[in-house]
Design a protein around this motif. Structure first.
Motif, mmCIF file in Angstrom:
data_model
loop_
_atom_site.group_PDB
_atom_site.id
_atom_site.type_symbol
_atom_site.label_atom_id
_atom_site.label_comp_id
_atom_site.label_asym_id
_atom_site.label_seq_id
_atom_site.Cartn_x
_atom_site.Cartn_y
_atom_site.Cartn_z
ATOM 1 N N ILE A 332 14.551 -12.827 4.781
ATOM 2 C CA ILE A 332 13.790 -13.006 3.829
ATOM 3 C C ILE A 332 13.243 -14.401 3.620
ATOM 4 O O ILE A 332 13.790 -15.321 3.996
ATOM 5 N N THR A 333 12.024 -14.926 2.961
ATOM 6 C CA THR A 333 11.607 -16.224 2.976
ATOM 7 C C THR A 333 11.739 -16.469 1.430
ATOM 8 O O THR A 333 11.186 -15.947 0.471
ATOM 9 N N ALA A 334 12.884 -17.143 1.059
ATOM 10 C CA ALA A 334 13.102 -17.533 -0.235
ATOM 11 C C ALA A 334 12.486 -18.945 -0.753
ATOM 12 O O ALA A 334 12.622 -19.850 -0.216
ATOM 13 N N ASP A 335 11.361 -18.670 -1.495
ATOM 14 C CA ASP A 335 10.730 -19.693 -2.150
ATOM 15 C C ASP A 335 9.705 -19.039 -3.196
ATOM 16 O O ASP A 335 9.682 -18.002 -3.398
ATOM 17 N N THR A 336 8.946 -19.753 -3.804
ATOM 18 C CA THR A 336 8.171 -19.295 -5.054
ATOM 19 C C THR A 336 6.599 -19.576 -4.423
ATOM 20 O O THR A 336 5.671 -19.616 -5.328
ATOM 21 N N ARG A 337 6.319 -19.413 -3.178
ATOM 22 C CA ARG A 337 4.887 -19.767 -2.632
ATOM 23 C C ARG A 337 4.459 -18.562 -1.673
ATOM 24 O O ARG A 337 3.378 -18.497 -1.207
ATOM 25 N N THR A 338 5.385 -17.954 -0.887
ATOM 26 C CA THR A 338 5.175 -17.129 0.179
ATOM 27 C C THR A 338 5.604 -15.415 0.043
ATOM 28 O O THR A 338 6.639 -15.276 -0.352
ATOM 29 N N TYR A 339 4.578 -14.727 -0.147
ATOM 30 C CA TYR A 339 4.916 -13.576 -0.542
ATOM 31 C C TYR A 339 4.055 -12.524 0.425
ATOM 32 O O TYR A 339 3.939 -11.329 0.274
ATOM 33 N N LYS A 340 3.572 -12.875 1.453
ATOM 34 C CA LYS A 340 3.016 -12.097 2.631
ATOM 35 C C LYS A 340 3.637 -12.460 4.064
ATOM 36 O O LYS A 340 4.074 -13.592 4.187
ATOM 37 N N LEU A 341 3.631 -11.601 4.874
ATOM 38 C CA LEU A 341 3.966 -11.829 6.376
ATOM 39 C C LEU A 341 2.823 -12.167 7.163
ATOM 40 O O LEU A 341 1.492 -11.387 6.776
ATOM 41 N N LYS A 383 9.438 -10.023 -2.543
ATOM 42 C CA LYS A 383 9.236 -10.638 -1.062
ATOM 43 C C LYS A 383 9.317 -9.450 -0.156
ATOM 44 O O LYS A 383 10.099 -8.468 -0.011
ATOM 45 N N PRO A 384 8.552 -9.496 1.092
ATOM 46 C CA PRO A 384 8.528 -8.693 2.158
ATOM 47 C C PRO A 384 9.653 -9.043 2.794
ATOM 48 O O PRO A 384 10.046 -10.047 3.254
ATOM 49 N N VAL A 385 10.702 -8.106 3.206
ATOM 50 C CA VAL A 385 11.829 -8.242 3.805
ATOM 51 C C VAL A 385 12.212 -7.561 5.022
ATOM 52 O O VAL A 385 11.592 -6.360 4.964
ATOM 53 N N LEU A 386 13.070 -7.745 5.777
ATOM 54 C CA LEU A 386 13.643 -7.027 6.968
ATOM 55 C C LEU A 386 14.977 -6.637 6.627
ATOM 56 O O LEU A 386 16.106 -7.667 6.893
ATOM 57 N N ASN A 392 13.876 0.430 8.929
ATOM 58 C CA ASN A 392 12.960 1.538 8.849
ATOM 59 C C ASN A 392 11.740 0.930 8.128
ATOM 60 O O ASN A 392 11.171 1.578 7.056
ATOM 61 N N GLY A 393 11.095 -0.223 8.567
ATOM 62 C CA GLY A 393 9.968 -0.763 7.958
ATOM 63 C C GLY A 393 10.076 -1.788 7.216
ATOM 64 O O GLY A 393 11.324 -2.093 6.710
ATOM 65 N N VAL A 394 9.211 -2.488 6.912
ATOM 66 C CA VAL A 394 9.205 -3.940 5.990
ATOM 67 C C VAL A 394 9.452 -3.155 4.745
ATOM 68 O O VAL A 394 8.782 -2.304 4.136
ATOM 69 N N ARG A 395 10.344 -3.794 4.060
ATOM 70 C CA ARG A 395 10.621 -3.509 2.474
ATOM 71 C C ARG A 395 10.254 -4.636 1.853
ATOM 72 O O ARG A 395 10.006 -5.880 2.056
ATOM 73 N N ASN A 396 10.290 -4.323 0.245
ATOM 74 C CA ASN A 396 9.981 -5.424 -0.626
ATOM 75 C C ASN A 396 11.121 -5.455 -1.737
ATOM 76 O O ASN A 396 11.738 -4.338 -2.078
#
Length: 636
Positions: A332-341, A383-386, A392-396
Motif C-alpha cells: 500500500i502507499t500510505a499517505d494522504t496524497r496518493t489514491y491512484k496507481l 487506497k488501491p492495494v495488492l 486476485n486483482g487490485v483491491r481497495n
C-alpha cells in the motif's frame, strides 16, 4: 518499507527545495540541467548516471544548495561521485575539496543502520547567481524483487527546468513499459540486441500548488518504467520472498498460544494478536536489511523487538496462522496524497505493508500503535492495494465514513452576571478521530494536561484557568477528553452583543479547516475529500440579567454528499444548539468537477456555522420589545 532507489536520483533536488514554497515565476532555485543515462541489464539490474546543475536565484536558494545529500544501500547498491564543484556566476569553477565529502551510517528510530549510507556534499562559497554541479553513478546490483525492476523519475514543475533529459538503454528481449507525462519523446538508435528511448522536458514558469491536492503526480512531469508484466507479477514477486519469513516456528506457536490464552473466537484472538504486535514491536519507519522489500524472519523480529512495516506484517501473519487464521500481507502507499496507481506496474510505488484477514474482511496496520483493532489510520484509507497472497486483482481499503470516522462535541457554557464564564467541552472521537485524540493526548503526556490547558487558554487571549482530563472509554474505537475553562473575560460587552456557539476546542476534525479547501475559485487537480462526521451540542446558560433578543434560524441542508442540520431552542435563560454535519464521499479524493459541484453547498454550510445569538443586558421589558419587532433586530 524501503522505497526503491529512484529516490537517490531525485534526493539532491528535493533537499535543495525543502523548506521553500514557489509561486508562479522563477522560485529560489533553477535547474540548469538534470540528465539521467539509464542502462538496464538483462537481469534487471541497472545503472543511472546522473548529471545535475542547480543555480541559486536568491539567498534562499544559495543556502539550500550549499549542502546536498545522496544515499545508497551498501552491498545491494553502489554510488560513485564523478564530479562535484561550485560554478560561480563569473564562470570560475571551484571543486569540492576532499573534506567536503562526508559519509555516515543511517540512523532510524535510534537504531544504527550501517547498510544505509548517507553522503553529504558541502559546496564551497555558494552565493546568489552561482550554481552547484555534480555527477554520480548509481548502480543497483540486486533487484528489490525477483524477475523485474522499476524506476521512477519525477521533475517538480514548481521549479524552473532549463533542460531535463532521460535516456534509457535496455535489452531488446525485456518488455519495458513506461508511464510518461509532459515529457517530449525522441528517437535514438541503439546497439544490436538493445533498444533505446529518450525524453526531454523544460519549463520557464512554475506551477502554484493547490492546497490539499491529491495525485498531483498525474500532471507532474515524470518517467516511470518497469519490466514487471502487471500488478500480479509484482504481488507474486513480493510473496515469493516474504512467504517463508512468516513460517510458524515453535517460538511463534508458543507466543501465539500465550497471547490468546483464555481467548476464544477468531475475531477475539485476531484482536489479541494484533494488539500484542502493535504494543510490543517498536516500529522503525525504514529498516534496510538483506533486501529492501524483503522482511526479516520472525526470530530476528522477536529478538530485536523492533522492525519496519514488513516485519510487523510478517510477525502478525505468522501469529495469526499459528491460531488457524489465514491472512496476507498487503502492499500500500500510505499517505494522504496518493489514491491512484500508475498505468504501469511500478513496484516501488508502494511504501508500506499491512495485513488483510479474509475471514474477517479486515485490513490491519499494526504499525499504527494507537489504532484499535479494525481501525485503519487515515493514511491507509481508500487506497488501491495488492493483497500479495493468492492475488486476485487490485483491491481497495475502506473509505472514510461519517458514521465511523466522526467527532462528538458536547459543550456547556455557564455565564455569570459579571461576564465571566465556565465552559466545558467533551470531545469524543470515533474511528480515525479517536486515533487523533489519542495522538493528541499522548503528545502532551499525562502529567502535563493541566499545564497544556492553561497555556492554551492564555494563548487564546482569555484570562483564567483551565484543565484537561480524560473521559472514560466505552467503545474500543473511542477516545475522549474534557476541556474545562474558567474564563474571567468571556463576555466583554456588558450592555449588548452577540455570542457564538463555540466549543472550547475543535478537536480531531476541524470543519473550518476543511471548508477552506472550497475557497479557491476553481481547481484543476484532484483534492482531499474523505468522508467524516461532526456532531455538536452547545448549551449556553445566561444569567437573569442577560436577555436573548435573536436566535439564528434553523438550517437544513441536504445535497449530494453533504448533509447538515442545525436546531436552535430556548428554555428560560438556557439556549441550545444541536448541529450535525456529514460528508459522505465515495473515496478520499475528489475531482475538479466534484469540487465545482460541492463548492456552492459548502458555502451554505460555512454560512450556517456562523450562527450567533444577540443579547441585551438589564431591562427585561426592553428586551421583550425588541423580540416582538419594535426594534431593528430581527426575530426568529
Amino acid at each position: 518499507m524501503n522505497k526503491s532507489a529512484f529516490r537517490v536520483a531525485t534526493l539532491a533536488l528535493l533537499s535543495a527545495l525543502s523548506g521553500h514554497s514557489f509561486a508562479e515565476g522563477q522560485g529560489h532555485v533553477r535547474v540548469v540541467w538534470e540528465k539521467h543515462d539509464v542502462v538496464i541489464n538483462a537481469d534487471h539490474t541497472y545503472t543511472d548516471t546522473v548529471d545535475l546543475k542547480f543555480q541559486a536565484v536568491d539567498q534562499g536558494g544559495a543556502s539550500s544548495l550549499g549542502q546536498q545529500y545522496l544515499s545508497y544501500q551498501r552491498g545491494r547498491q553502489a554510488l560513485d561521485i564523478l564530479a562535484a564543484e561550485t560554478v560561480h556566476a563569473d564562470g570560475s569553477v571551484v571543486a569540492v575539496p576532499e573534506q567536503g565529502f562526508k559519509t555516515q551510517d543511517g540512523m532510524l528510530g535510534g537504531v544504527s543502520m550501517p547498510e544505509n549510507q548517507l553522503i553529504q556534499i558541502t559546496f564551497p562559497r555558494v552565493s546568489p547567481g552561482d550554481a552547484v554541479h555534480y555527477r554520480y553513478r548509481f548502480t543497483r546490483k540486486e533487484t528489490d524483487l525477483p524477475n523485474g525492476m522499476s524506476m521512477q523519475l519525477g521533475f517538480d514543475d514548481a521549479v524552473v527546468h532549463d533542460n531535463v533529459s532521460v535516456r534509457i538503454d535496455y535489452p531488446a528481449e525485456l518488455a519495458l513499459q513506461t508511464d510518461v507525462v509532459a515529457m517530449q519523446p525522441h528517437q535514438e538508435s541503439a546497439e544490436p540486441g538493445r533498444k533505446r528511448i529518450s525524453f526531454s522536458y523544460a519549463n520557464k514558469t512554475t506551477v502554484t500548488r493547490e492546497g490539499g491536492e491529491t495525485d498531483g503526480w498525474q500532471q507532474t512531469p515524470h518517467v516511470y518504467l518497469t519490466t514487471f508484466a502487471d500488478w500480479k507479477a509484482v504481488a507474486d514477486a513480493y510473496q515469493s520472498r516474504a512467504n517463508e519469513k512468516a513460517a510458524v516456528t515453535p517460538e511463534v506457536q508458543k507466543l501465539a498460544d500465550d497471547i490468546t490464552s483464555g481467548v476464544t473466537g477468531q475475531r477475539q484472538q485476531a484482536s489479541a494478536l494484533y494488539d500484542w504486535v502493535r504494543r510490543n514491536i517498536r516500529y522503525i519507519a525504514v529498516y534496510v536489511g538483506a533486501g529492501g522489500m524483503v522482511p526479516h524472519d520472525t526470530a530476528t523480529i522477536l529478538a530485536n523487538h523492533y522492525g519496519d512495516c514488513k516485519d510487523h506484517a510478517t510477525l502478525l501473519e505468522a501469529l495469526l496462522r499459528a491460531k488457524g487464521i489465514e491472512s496476507s500481507q498487503v502492499l500500500i502507499t500510505a499517505d494522504t496524497r496518493t489514491y491512484k496507481l500508475p498505468s504501469v506496474p511500478v513496484a516501488g510505488w508502494f511504501n508500506h505493508d499491512i495485513n488483510y484477514v479474509p475471514s474477517l474482511g479486515l485490513f490491519l496496520d499494526s504499525t499504527a500503535d494507537l489504532a484499535p483493532f479494525g481501525v485503519l489510520p487515515e493514511t491507509d484509507l481508500s487506497k488501491p492495494v495488492l493483497i500479495t497472497r493468492d492475488f486476485n486483482g487490485v483491491r481497495n481499503t475502506p473509505v472514510g465514513s461519517p458514521l465511523r470516522d466522526r467527532v462528538v462535541r458536547r459543550t456547556t457554557i455557564k455565564i455569570a452576571p459579571d461576564g465571566s464564564a465556565t465552559r466545558a467541552t467533551d470531545i469524543i472521537g470515533f474511528g480515525i478521530a479517536g486515533m487523533t485524540n489519542r495522538q493528541f493526548l499522548d503528545s502532551i503526556g499525562g502529567d502535563k494536561l493541566h499545564e497544556w490547558a492553561s497555556r492554551n487558554l492564555a494563548e487564546s487571549g482569555m484570562e483564567g484557568d483551565a484543565n484537561l482530563e480524560l473521559l472514560p472509554q466505552t467503545h474500543a474505537d473511542e477516545s475522549g477528553y474534557r476541556l474545562t475553562q474558567h474564563i474571567a473575560n468571556y463576555v466583554d460587552q456588558p450592555e449588548a452583543g452577540t455570542l457564538g456557539f463555540v466549543s472550547a476546542r475543535e478537536g480531531p476534525i476541524s470543519l473550518g479547516n476543511i471548508l477552506t479547501r472550497f475557497q479557491l475559485p476553481q481547481r484543476t487537480r484532484n483534492f482531499a475529500c474523505s468522508g467524516f462526521g461532526v456532531d455538536d451540542e452547545v448549551q449556553i446558560e445566561l444569567p437573569n440579567t442577560m436577555h436573548v433578543v435573536y436566535l439564528p434560524r434553523d438550517v437544513e441542508i441536504q445535497r449530494d454528499a453533504v448533509s447538515m442540520s442545525a436546531r436552535y431552542s430556548q428554555t428560560g435563560n438556557t439556549v441550545k444548539l444541536v448541529r450535525h454535519f456529514a460528508l459522505d464521499t465515495p473515496g478520499a479524493s475528489c475531482s475538479p468537477a466534484e469540487f465545482a459541484a460541492l463548492k456552492p453547498v459548502m458555502k451554505d454550510v460555512e454560512r450556517a456555522t456562523h450562527g450567533r445569538l444577540v443579547y441585551v443586558s438589564g431591562d427585561a421589558a426592553a428586551a421583550e420589545a425588541m423580540r416582538s419587532g419594535k426594534s431593528a433586530v430581527a426575530s426568529r
